[in-house]
Design a protein around this motif. Sequence first.
Motif, PDB file in Angstrom:
ATOM      1  N   UNK A   1       0.692  -1.132  -0.084  1.00  0.00           N
ATOM      2  CA  UNK A   1      -0.082   0.013  -0.061  1.00  0.00           C
ATOM      3  C   UNK A   1       0.776   1.024  -0.014  1.00  0.00           C
ATOM      4  N   UNK A   2       1.993   1.243  -0.340  1.00  0.00           N
ATOM      5  CA  UNK A   2       2.979   2.525  -0.654  1.00  0.00           C
ATOM      6  C   UNK A   2       3.061   2.679  -1.880  1.00  0.00           C
ATOM      7  N   UNK A   3       2.614   4.042  -2.277  1.00  0.00           N
ATOM      8  CA  UNK A   3       2.770   4.630  -3.694  1.00  0.00           C
ATOM      9  C   UNK A   3       3.791   5.049  -4.058  1.00  0.00           C
ATOM     10  N   UNK A   4       4.797   4.418  -4.842  1.00  0.00           N
ATOM     11  CA  UNK A   4       5.887   4.955  -5.500  1.00  0.00           C
ATOM     12  C   UNK A   4       5.479   5.641  -6.741  1.00  0.00           C
ATOM     13  N   UNK A   5       5.708   6.963  -6.560  1.00  0.00           N
ATOM     14  CA  UNK A   5       5.395   7.766  -8.016  1.00  0.00           C
ATOM     15  C   UNK A   5       6.786   7.581  -9.048  1.00  0.00           C
ATOM     16  N   UNK A   6       7.872   7.339  -8.440  1.00  0.00           N
ATOM     17  CA  UNK A   6       9.321   7.319  -9.417  1.00  0.00           C
ATOM     18  C   UNK A   6      10.234   6.739  -8.356  1.00  0.00           C
ATOM     19  N   UNK A   7      11.186   5.917  -9.081  1.00  0.00           N
ATOM     20  CA  UNK A   7      12.212   5.423  -8.470  1.00  0.00           C
ATOM     21  C   UNK A   7      13.280   5.210  -9.603  1.00  0.00           C
TER      22      UNK A   7
ATOM     23  N   UNK B   1      14.912  10.568 -12.624  1.00  0.00           N
ATOM     24  CA  UNK B   1      15.023   9.983 -13.893  1.00  0.00           C
ATOM     25  C   UNK B   1      16.366  10.013 -14.557  1.00  0.00           C
ATOM     26  N   UNK B   2      17.022  11.033 -14.253  1.00  0.00           N
ATOM     27  CA  UNK B   2      18.448  11.381 -14.867  1.00  0.00           C
ATOM     28  C   UNK B   2      19.479  11.006 -14.040  1.00  0.00           C
TER      29      UNK B   2
ATOM     30  N   UNK C   1      11.232  16.972  -9.586  1.00  0.00           N
ATOM     31  CA  UNK C   1      11.881  16.059  -9.042  1.00  0.00           C
ATOM     32  C   UNK C   1      11.888  14.565  -9.600  1.00  0.00           C
ATOM     33  N   UNK C   2      10.793  14.413 -10.696  1.00  0.00           N
ATOM     34  CA  UNK C   2      10.692  13.265 -11.392  1.00  0.00           C
ATOM     35  C   UNK C   2      11.785  13.050 -12.384  1.00  0.00           C
ATOM     36  N   UNK C   3      11.852  14.296 -12.925  1.00  0.00           N
ATOM     37  CA  UNK C   3      13.171  14.625 -13.962  1.00  0.00           C
ATOM     38  C   UNK C   3      14.380  14.234 -13.583  1.00  0.00           C
TER      39      UNK C   3
END
Length: 146
Positions: A42-48, A116-117, A111-113
């Motif tokens: 039940x942990x939502x990881x948006x981006x890793x 990602x990089x 933050x996602x970007x």
Amino acid sequence: MSFIKVYIHFVWSTKNRCPFLATKEVRQKVWTHIKENAKEKGIYIDFINGYTDHCHCLISLGVDQSIQKVMQLIKGESAFWINKEKIIVEKFQWQSEYFAVSVSESMIDKVRNYIKNQEIHHSKKSFQEEYKEFILKYNFQKFDDE
């Protein structure tokens, strides 16, 4: 029913910052497993993503989740799984420390970007340099989790 939207950018390293996650293949297996296991809990990881010696995670906390509990569940289970599946030859461990910073809605894409990089970013700056900058920039307080 409560509705919340709280994003946290988590970063943690391998034990002694050893480059255990040396290849893209190993990193991808680990990130995929962490995301799947988190979903089951039940942990939502948006981006890793991450690099050879650390992991970045953008997580949206649930109403009954704490930073400490989320980190305990993610790090503990993933280290166990990496060792059980023999993803790497050596005994794998995460460093007990981590840092976490809240992310405003307007900064989510940035933050996602950034996450990602990671490979591009760390071709220019080591994790240790980045870590020191984060600590100074955000004036982090250190808490003992144990």
